[in-house]
Enzyme design. Structure first.
Site, PDB file in Angstrom:
ATOM      1  N   MET A   1     -12.116   4.227  -0.538  1.00 26.95           N
ATOM      2  CA  MET A   1     -12.751   4.496   0.763  1.00 26.95           C
ATOM      3  C   MET A   1     -13.465   5.832   0.644  1.00 26.95           C
ATOM      4  SD  MET A   1      -9.559   3.197   3.019  1.00 26.95           S
ATOM      5  CE  MET A   1      -8.467   3.412   1.625  1.00 26.95           C
TER       6      MET A   1
ATOM      7  N   MET B   1     -11.356  -5.875   5.811  1.00 22.48           N
ATOM      8  CA  MET B   1     -10.547  -4.893   6.539  1.00 22.48           C
ATOM      9  C   MET B   1     -10.198  -5.459   7.919  1.00 22.48           C
ATOM     10  SD  MET B   1      -9.982  -2.429   4.491  1.00 22.48           S
ATOM     11  CE  MET B   1      -9.020  -1.498   5.674  1.00 22.48           C
TER      12      MET B   1
ATOM     13  N   ASP C   1      -4.676   3.544  -1.914  1.00 25.98           N
ATOM     14  CA  ASP C   1      -5.746   3.878  -0.969  1.00 25.98           C
ATOM     15  C   ASP C   1      -6.297   5.270  -1.244  1.00 25.98           C
ATOM     16  OD1 ASP C   1      -5.999   1.642   0.854  1.00 25.98           O
ATOM     17  OD2 ASP C   1      -3.908   2.047   1.369  1.00 25.98           O
TER      18      ASP C   1
ATOM     19  N   HIS D   1      -1.265  -1.425  -4.236  1.00 32.14           N
ATOM     20  CA  HIS D   1      -2.544  -1.076  -3.608  1.00 32.14           C
ATOM     21  C   HIS D   1      -2.575   0.439  -3.383  1.00 32.14           C
ATOM     22  CE1 HIS D   1      -6.008  -2.118  -0.925  1.00 32.14           C
ATOM     23  NE2 HIS D   1      -5.585  -1.115  -0.179  1.00 32.14           N
TER      24      HIS D   1
ATOM     25  N   MET E   1      -9.050   8.076  -0.210  1.00 34.65           N
ATOM     26  CA  MET E   1      -9.911   8.488   0.910  1.00 34.65           C
ATOM     27  C   MET E   1     -10.501   9.858   0.624  1.00 34.65           C
ATOM     28  SD  MET E   1      -7.349   7.479   3.996  1.00 34.65           S
ATOM     29  CE  MET E   1      -6.601   5.843   4.071  1.00 34.65           C
TER      30      MET E   1
ATOM     31  N   SER F   1       0.862  -1.188   0.000  1.00 32.85           N
ATOM     32  CA  SER F   1       0.000   0.000   0.000  1.00 32.85           C
ATOM     33  C   SER F   1       0.892   1.229   0.000  1.00 32.85           C
ATOM     34  CB  SER F   1      -0.881   0.016   1.255  1.00 32.85           C
ATOM     35  OG  SER F   1      -1.321   1.347   1.482  1.00 32.85           O
TER      36      SER F   1
ATOM     37  N   HIS G   1      -8.349   1.051  -3.913  1.00 33.29           N
ATOM     38  CA  HIS G   1      -9.252   0.789  -2.787  1.00 33.29           C
ATOM     39  C   HIS G   1      -9.974   2.100  -2.487  1.00 33.29           C
ATOM     40  CE1 HIS G   1      -9.530  -0.257   1.815  1.00 33.29           C
ATOM     41  NE2 HIS G   1     -10.702  -0.204   1.235  1.00 33.29           N
TER      42      HIS G   1
ATOM     43  N   ASP H   1      -6.383  -6.299   4.822  1.00 34.40           N
ATOM     44  CA  ASP H   1      -5.817  -4.950   4.737  1.00 34.40           C
ATOM     45  C   ASP H   1      -5.898  -4.263   6.101  1.00 34.40           C
ATOM     46  OD1 ASP H   1      -5.067  -2.396   4.024  1.00 34.40           O
ATOM     47  OD2 ASP H   1      -6.735  -2.029   2.652  1.00 34.40           O
TER      48      ASP H   1
HETATM   49  C1  DX5 Z   1      -6.297   1.668   5.743  1.00 34.64           C
HETATM   50  C2  DX5 Z   1      -5.864   1.410   4.299  1.00 34.64           C
HETATM   51  C3  DX5 Z   1      -4.755   0.444   4.247  1.00 34.64           C
HETATM   52  C4  DX5 Z   1      -3.500   0.964   4.890  1.00 34.64           C
HETATM   53  C5  DX5 Z   1      -2.700  -0.191   5.349  1.00 34.64           C
HETATM   54  O1  DX5 Z   1      -7.152   2.721   5.798  1.00 34.64           O
HETATM   55  O2  DX5 Z   1      -6.942   0.874   3.567  1.00 34.64           O
HETATM   56  O3  DX5 Z   1      -4.503  -0.039   2.951  1.00 34.64           O
HETATM   57  O4  DX5 Z   1      -2.733   1.763   4.062  1.00 34.64           O
HETATM   58  O5  DX5 Z   1      -1.629   0.331   6.052  1.00 34.64           O
HETATM   59  P1  DX5 Z   1      -0.859  -0.476   7.178  1.00 34.64           P
HETATM   60  O6  DX5 Z   1      -0.297  -1.705   6.513  1.00 34.64           O
HETATM   61  O7  DX5 Z   1       0.135   0.501   7.628  1.00 34.64           O
HETATM   62  O8  DX5 Z   1      -1.888  -0.853   8.226  1.00 34.64           O
HETATM   63 ZN    ZN Z   2      -6.432  -0.228   1.582  1.00 32.08          ZN
END
Ligand code: DX5
Ligand code: ZN
Length: 232
Positions: A75, A145, A42, A40, A44, A15, A73, A183
């Site tokens: 979110m 998750m 992320d 990956h 947000m 990620s 991903h 994740d």
């Molecule tokens: C969480 C994200 C993850 C995150 C994982 O909100 O969806 O993908 O980046 O990070 P680590 O491995 O640091 O928990």
């Molecule tokens: Zn993620």
């Protein structure tokens, strides 16, 4: 463009949320060379999760520097607004959250048949895994998750292990072909447990990009731990 390097038999998905954004291309190439399976990304929106991260411009910048699939991903509260933009930027997989979709089928259909990309459904730690069951045959990735999303660097929630095992059982019962991805808080201490419970794709941010020995070493270490866990 980097050399084509065989991917490891274990699917590790770094990620980039925890990467050094000033050296993003270089760090992605390091994990590719180490055998990572996919990148990956992320995304947000500050609404579905209490944080902002990145958008399609990052996917566009990464597309020419790696041959690895780019997995997004989402979110976000309204994932449908952003799908085309990510696909045009070069995304290969789009994962949306079941929490924001009363009926995810039309969106999944659009991702897989309309846009021709891989589609995934994610659930937060407080949603019963049973809720994914009706869709398991319509997705490429079931993302469980293992922290509440929003921030990298959180600790793996211990109750996740039983949820992963239950999801693995449901995937078997449905005879579904989707991957079971985990994740959040996946590191050298937690990855074996998640693997034994039945996860087959492992997202890791902090454990890879903040590793003192560097991201490539971290990818190989995590993959080795999964292989060992599977042999037992
Ligand atoms: C969480 C994200 C993850 C995150 C994982 O909100 O969806 O993908 O980046 O990070 P680590 O491995 O640091 O928990
Ligand atoms: Zn993620």
């Amino acid at each position: 463009m980097s050399e084509v390097v065989p991917r490891l038999p274990v699917k590790i998905a770094p990620s980039i949320l925890s990467a050094d954004f000033a050296r993003l291309g270089e760090q992605v190439q390091q994990v590719e060379a180490a055998g990572a399976d996919r990148i990956h990304v992320d995304v947000m929106d500050g609404h579905f999760v209490p944080n902002l991260s990145m958008g399609a411009v990052v996917v566009r910048s990464l597309r020419p520097v790696t041959r690895l699939p780019l997995e997004v991903h989402l979110m976000v509260e309204e994932p449908g607004r952003f799908l085309e933009g990510f696909v045009q930027a070069g995304a290969d997989t789009l994962i949306v959250h079941l929490e924001v979709l009363p009926d995810p089928r039309p969106l999944l259909e659009h991702i897989r048949r309309g846009l021709g990309k891989r589609g995934g459904l994610a659930i937060n730690p407080d949603m019963p895994v049973e809720r994914l069951r009706p869709f398991l045959r319509d997705i490429d990735v079931a993302l469980c998750m293992t922290v509440f999303p929003g921030f990298g660097g959180q600790s793996y929630i211990p109750a996740s292990t039983a949820r992963i095992a239950e999801l693995r059982r449901l995937i078997g019962m449905e005879n579904a072909e989707c991957e079971l991805e985990v994740d959040g808080g996946i590191d050298a201490r937690t990855i074996s447990e998640a693997a034994r419970a039945g996860a087959d794709v492992f997202v890791a941010g902090t454990a890879i990009f903040a590793d003192p020995e560097g991201p490539a070493t971290a990818v190989r270490r995590l993959a080795r731990l999964v292989e060992q866990a599977r042999q037992r």
